[in-house]
Design a protein around this motif. Structure first.
Motif, PDB file in Angstrom:
ATOM      1  N   VAL A  82     -32.125 -81.950  47.538  1.00  0.00           N
ATOM      2  CA  VAL A  82     -32.299 -82.471  46.175  1.00  0.00           C
ATOM      3  C   VAL A  82     -31.513 -83.770  46.015  1.00  0.00           C
ATOM      4  O   VAL A  82     -32.019 -84.733  45.424  1.00  0.00           O
ATOM      5  CB  VAL A  82     -31.908 -81.417  45.114  1.00  0.00           C
ATOM      6  CG1 VAL A  82     -31.844 -82.037  43.721  1.00  0.00           C
ATOM      7  CG2 VAL A  82     -32.914 -80.261  45.129  1.00  0.00           C
ATOM      8  N   ARG A  83     -30.321 -83.841  46.561  1.00  0.00           N
ATOM      9  CA  ARG A  83     -29.543 -85.094  46.511  1.00  0.00           C
ATOM     10  C   ARG A  83     -30.319 -86.232  47.171  1.00  0.00           C
ATOM     11  O   ARG A  83     -30.346 -87.356  46.664  1.00  0.00           O
ATOM     12  CB  ARG A  83     -28.193 -84.916  47.200  1.00  0.00           C
ATOM     13  CG  ARG A  83     -27.171 -84.174  46.387  1.00  0.00           C
ATOM     14  CD  ARG A  83     -25.791 -84.166  47.073  1.00  0.00           C
ATOM     15  NE  ARG A  83     -24.938 -83.183  46.448  1.00  0.00           N
ATOM     16  CZ  ARG A  83     -24.839 -81.905  46.800  1.00  0.00           C
ATOM     17  NH1 ARG A  83     -25.538 -81.437  47.831  1.00  0.00           N
ATOM     18  NH2 ARG A  83     -24.046 -81.087  46.158  1.00  0.00           N
ATOM     19  N   ILE A  86     -33.097 -87.335  44.906  1.00  0.00           N
ATOM     20  CA  ILE A  86     -32.555 -88.139  43.806  1.00  0.00           C
ATOM     21  C   ILE A  86     -32.243 -89.558  44.290  1.00  0.00           C
ATOM     22  O   ILE A  86     -32.600 -90.546  43.626  1.00  0.00           O
ATOM     23  CB  ILE A  86     -31.305 -87.460  43.198  1.00  0.00           C
ATOM     24  CG1 ILE A  86     -31.716 -86.161  42.484  1.00  0.00           C
ATOM     25  CG2 ILE A  86     -30.590 -88.411  42.237  1.00  0.00           C
ATOM     26  CD1 ILE A  86     -30.536 -85.264  42.094  1.00  0.00           C
ATOM     27  N   GLU A  87     -31.610 -89.692  45.447  1.00  0.00           N
ATOM     28  CA  GLU A  87     -31.310 -91.014  46.012  1.00  0.00           C
ATOM     29  C   GLU A  87     -32.590 -91.808  46.246  1.00  0.00           C
ATOM     30  O   GLU A  87     -32.677 -92.991  45.920  1.00  0.00           O
ATOM     31  CB  GLU A  87     -30.542 -90.869  47.327  1.00  0.00           C
ATOM     32  CG  GLU A  87     -29.119 -90.408  47.176  1.00  0.00           C
ATOM     33  CD  GLU A  87     -28.462 -90.080  48.509  1.00  0.00           C
ATOM     34  OE1 GLU A  87     -28.996 -90.488  49.582  1.00  0.00           O
ATOM     35  OE2 GLU A  87     -27.421 -89.397  48.504  1.00  0.00           O
ATOM     36  N   SER A  89     -35.456 -91.369  44.783  1.00  0.00           N
ATOM     37  CA  SER A  89     -36.010 -91.675  43.468  1.00  0.00           C
ATOM     38  C   SER A  89     -35.332 -92.895  42.850  1.00  0.00           C
ATOM     39  O   SER A  89     -35.998 -93.760  42.267  1.00  0.00           O
ATOM     40  CB  SER A  89     -35.854 -90.462  42.544  1.00  0.00           C
ATOM     41  OG  SER A  89     -36.268 -90.779  41.233  1.00  0.00           O
ATOM     42  N   GLU A  90     -34.021 -92.976  42.983  1.00  0.00           N
ATOM     43  CA  GLU A  90     -33.289 -94.120  42.423  1.00  0.00           C
ATOM     44  C   GLU A  90     -33.674 -95.423  43.114  1.00  0.00           C
ATOM     45  O   GLU A  90     -33.725 -96.474  42.482  1.00  0.00           O
ATOM     46  CB  GLU A  90     -31.779 -93.871  42.521  1.00  0.00           C
ATOM     47  CG  GLU A  90     -31.311 -92.793  41.556  1.00  0.00           C
ATOM     48  CD  GLU A  90     -29.882 -92.335  41.790  1.00  0.00           C
ATOM     49  OE1 GLU A  90     -29.262 -92.712  42.816  1.00  0.00           O
ATOM     50  OE2 GLU A  90     -29.379 -91.576  40.933  1.00  0.00           O
ATOM     51  N   LYS A  95     -40.527 -90.250  40.611  1.00  0.00           N
ATOM     52  CA  LYS A  95     -39.886 -89.027  40.131  1.00  0.00           C
ATOM     53  C   LYS A  95     -40.870 -87.862  40.232  1.00  0.00           C
ATOM     54  O   LYS A  95     -41.407 -87.401  39.232  1.00  0.00           O
ATOM     55  CB  LYS A  95     -39.406 -89.218  38.700  1.00  0.00           C
ATOM     56  CG  LYS A  95     -38.278 -88.281  38.340  1.00  0.00           C
ATOM     57  CD  LYS A  95     -37.509 -88.836  37.170  1.00  0.00           C
ATOM     58  CE  LYS A  95     -36.109 -88.321  37.252  1.00  0.00           C
ATOM     59  NZ  LYS A  95     -35.207 -89.019  36.393  1.00  0.00           N
ATOM     60  N   ALA A 113     -31.115 -81.210  40.143  1.00  0.00           N
ATOM     61  CA  ALA A 113     -32.444 -81.715  39.795  1.00  0.00           C
ATOM     62  C   ALA A 113     -32.590 -81.869  38.282  1.00  0.00           C
ATOM     63  O   ALA A 113     -33.040 -82.909  37.793  1.00  0.00           O
ATOM     64  CB  ALA A 113     -33.522 -80.788  40.352  1.00  0.00           C
ATOM     65  N   ALA A 116     -30.622 -84.656  36.743  1.00  0.00           N
ATOM     66  CA  ALA A 116     -31.204 -85.969  37.058  1.00  0.00           C
ATOM     67  C   ALA A 116     -32.562 -86.161  36.387  1.00  0.00           C
ATOM     68  O   ALA A 116     -33.220 -87.186  36.601  1.00  0.00           O
ATOM     69  CB  ALA A 116     -31.322 -86.132  38.572  1.00  0.00           C
ATOM     70  N   PHE A 118     -35.393 -84.228  36.680  1.00  0.00           N
ATOM     71  CA  PHE A 118     -36.573 -83.822  37.446  1.00  0.00           C
ATOM     72  C   PHE A 118     -37.128 -82.505  36.923  1.00  0.00           C
ATOM     73  O   PHE A 118     -36.365 -81.633  36.499  1.00  0.00           O
ATOM     74  CB  PHE A 118     -36.217 -83.621  38.926  1.00  0.00           C
ATOM     75  CG  PHE A 118     -36.069 -84.888  39.698  1.00  0.00           C
ATOM     76  CD1 PHE A 118     -37.111 -85.392  40.437  1.00  0.00           C
ATOM     77  CD2 PHE A 118     -34.870 -85.589  39.666  1.00  0.00           C
ATOM     78  CE1 PHE A 118     -36.976 -86.571  41.148  1.00  0.00           C
ATOM     79  CE2 PHE A 118     -34.720 -86.767  40.368  1.00  0.00           C
ATOM     80  CZ  PHE A 118     -35.775 -87.265  41.110  1.00  0.00           C
ATOM     81  N   TYR A 120     -38.262 -79.049  37.939  1.00  0.00           N
ATOM     82  CA  TYR A 120     -37.836 -78.260  39.099  1.00  0.00           C
ATOM     83  C   TYR A 120     -38.508 -76.897  39.019  1.00  0.00           C
ATOM     84  O   TYR A 120     -38.304 -76.144  38.077  1.00  0.00           O
ATOM     85  CB  TYR A 120     -36.308 -78.115  39.063  1.00  0.00           C
ATOM     86  CG  TYR A 120     -35.699 -77.446  40.272  1.00  0.00           C
ATOM     87  CD1 TYR A 120     -35.424 -78.172  41.415  1.00  0.00           C
ATOM     88  CD2 TYR A 120     -35.371 -76.095  40.249  1.00  0.00           C
ATOM     89  CE1 TYR A 120     -34.837 -77.567  42.523  1.00  0.00           C
ATOM     90  CE2 TYR A 120     -34.786 -75.485  41.350  1.00  0.00           C
ATOM     91  CZ  TYR A 120     -34.518 -76.224  42.482  1.00  0.00           C
ATOM     92  OH  TYR A 120     -33.939 -75.632  43.573  1.00  0.00           O
TER      93      TYR A 120
END
Length: 135
Positions: A82-83, A86-87, A89-90, A95, A113, A116, A118, A120
Motif C-alpha cells: 500500500v505504501r 501511495i508513492e 499515486s503521488e 488513484k 490506504a 491517503a 483510497f 480500499y
C-alpha cells in the motif's frame, strides 16, 4: 463495488504468479478471459498468461489508466504494498481502487490506504465478486 466491477477495464495484479496452481494465476486468467486488461506485477517472471510481467507499478505506461490494484501478497507485506501504491499515486496522479484478496489485508494497510484517500476493498475475491455482478 457493483459499478466498479461492471466497468472494470484494467487491473494491476501485485504478486501475480505464472504458476497455474496459484490463485493469482486463476484470477488473472479469469479477468483476461473476460476482456479486462491485466498488468502482472512480479519481478520473478518475464510474463504471465502471455502478458509482459512488470517489476513494479512504475513500469505501467503513463497513458494507461489503472482501475484497480489487486494485491496477492502475504498480509505481512500488504502495508508495504500500500505504501508503494501511495508513492506511485503521488508521482503519477493516479488513484486506483486498492483491492486485497481473502486474508491478504491488514489493519495497517487499510489505515494507510484510507488515510491517503483510497477506496480500499478487503478480503474479497475479485473473480467471485465479478462473476456475481456480471452474471
Amino acid at each position: 463495488m457493483k459499478e466498479l466491477l461492471e466497468n472494470l477495464k484494467t487491473v494491476a495484479i501485485i504478486g501475480c504468479s505464472a504458476n497455474k496452481y496459484r490463485t493469482s494465476y486463476h484470477i488473472a486468467n479469469y479477468l483476461k478471459e473476460n476482456g479486462i486488461r491485466i498488468f502482472p506485477i512480479n519481478p520473478n517472471y518475464e510474463e504471465v498468461l502471455g502478458v509482459k510481467c512488470l517489476s513494479s507499478l512504475d513500469e505501467i505506461p503513463e497513458e494507461i489508466t489503472i482501475d484497480v490494484v489487486d494485491i496477492f501478497r502475504d498480509s505481512s507485506h500488504t502495508a508495504d504494498m500500500v505504501r508503494k501504491i501511495i508513492e506511485w499515486s503521488e508521482k503519477t496522479g493516479r488513484k486506483p481502487v486498492i483491492w486485497t484478496q481473502l486474508d491478504v489485508s491488514s489493519d495497517e494497510a487499510k489505515s494507510l490506504a484510507e488515510d491517503a484517500g483510497f477506496t480500499y476493498i478487503e478480503n474479497e475475491c475479485m473473480m467471485v465478486q465479478h462473476e456475481r455482478v456480471t452474471a
